[in-house]
Scaffold this motif. Structure first.
Motif, mmCIF file in Angstrom:
data_model
loop_
_atom_site.group_PDB
_atom_site.id
_atom_site.type_symbol
_atom_site.label_atom_id
_atom_site.label_comp_id
_atom_site.label_asym_id
_atom_site.label_seq_id
_atom_site.Cartn_x
_atom_site.Cartn_y
_atom_site.Cartn_z
ATOM 1 N N LYS A 2 -40.267 19.820 18.879
ATOM 2 C CA LYS A 2 -39.345 19.151 19.776
ATOM 3 C C LYS A 2 -37.940 19.772 19.691
ATOM 4 O O LYS A 2 -37.253 19.922 20.687
ATOM 5 C CB LYS A 2 -39.288 17.660 19.448
ATOM 6 C CG LYS A 2 -38.485 16.875 20.457
ATOM 7 C CD LYS A 2 -38.534 15.400 20.180
ATOM 8 C CE LYS A 2 -37.734 14.708 21.257
ATOM 9 N NZ LYS A 2 -37.668 13.320 21.151
ATOM 10 N N ASN A 4 -37.243 22.880 19.060
ATOM 11 C CA ASN A 4 -37.274 24.136 19.812
ATOM 12 C C ASN A 4 -37.099 23.890 21.302
ATOM 13 O O ASN A 4 -36.405 24.633 21.980
ATOM 14 C CB ASN A 4 -38.598 24.876 19.573
ATOM 15 C CG ASN A 4 -38.536 25.758 18.350
ATOM 16 O OD1 ASN A 4 -37.474 25.964 17.778
ATOM 17 N ND2 ASN A 4 -39.692 26.263 17.948
ATOM 18 N N MET A 5 -37.745 22.846 21.807
ATOM 19 C CA MET A 5 -37.671 22.527 23.231
ATOM 20 C C MET A 5 -36.248 22.120 23.601
ATOM 21 O O MET A 5 -35.724 22.565 24.620
ATOM 22 C CB MET A 5 -38.674 21.411 23.556
ATOM 23 C CG MET A 5 -38.876 21.245 25.021
ATOM 24 S SD MET A 5 -39.560 22.768 25.707
ATOM 25 C CE MET A 5 -40.559 22.095 26.962
#
Length: 104
Positions: A2, A4-5
């Motif tokens: 999450k 990274n997103m």
């Protein structure tokens, strides 16, 4: 995952702001196109708006209006070609390696 997103979304938003800023700056940039050895000069901005047309007196021949029209047309096309080069140079940094056909 999450994190990274979220990081990717922040990067995209940052890039979008930079692109918008670069797009705005293009309006302030001017380029010239010439024809007839400088007898006609056309100035355009980075948004392809014609800002100025200068026609030297010796280019004006009342018996050959067609030549003057051709010079204005050629100078305008030269200016617009130069705008494309500036846009590609300025905006190309955002599309490097993305392979987005028809983006600019």
């Amino acid at each position: 995952m999450k994190g990274n997103m979220n990081n990717m979304m922040k990067q995209m938003q940052k890039m979008q702001k930079q692109m918008m800023k670069a797009q705005e700056e293009l309006k302030e940039k001017t380029v010239e196109g010439t024809a007839g050895g400088g007898m006609v000069t056309v100035t355009a901005n980075g948004h392809k708006e014609i800002l100025d047309i200068v026609i030297k007196e010796e280019a004006v021949d009342p018996d050959d209006i067609e030549m003057l029209q051709d010079l204005v047309l050629a100078a305008t096309n030269d200016a617009l070609k130069n705008v494309d080069e500036v846009v590609n140079k300025d905006m190309g940094q955002f599309t490097k390696g993305m392979n987005l056909p028809g983006m600019f």
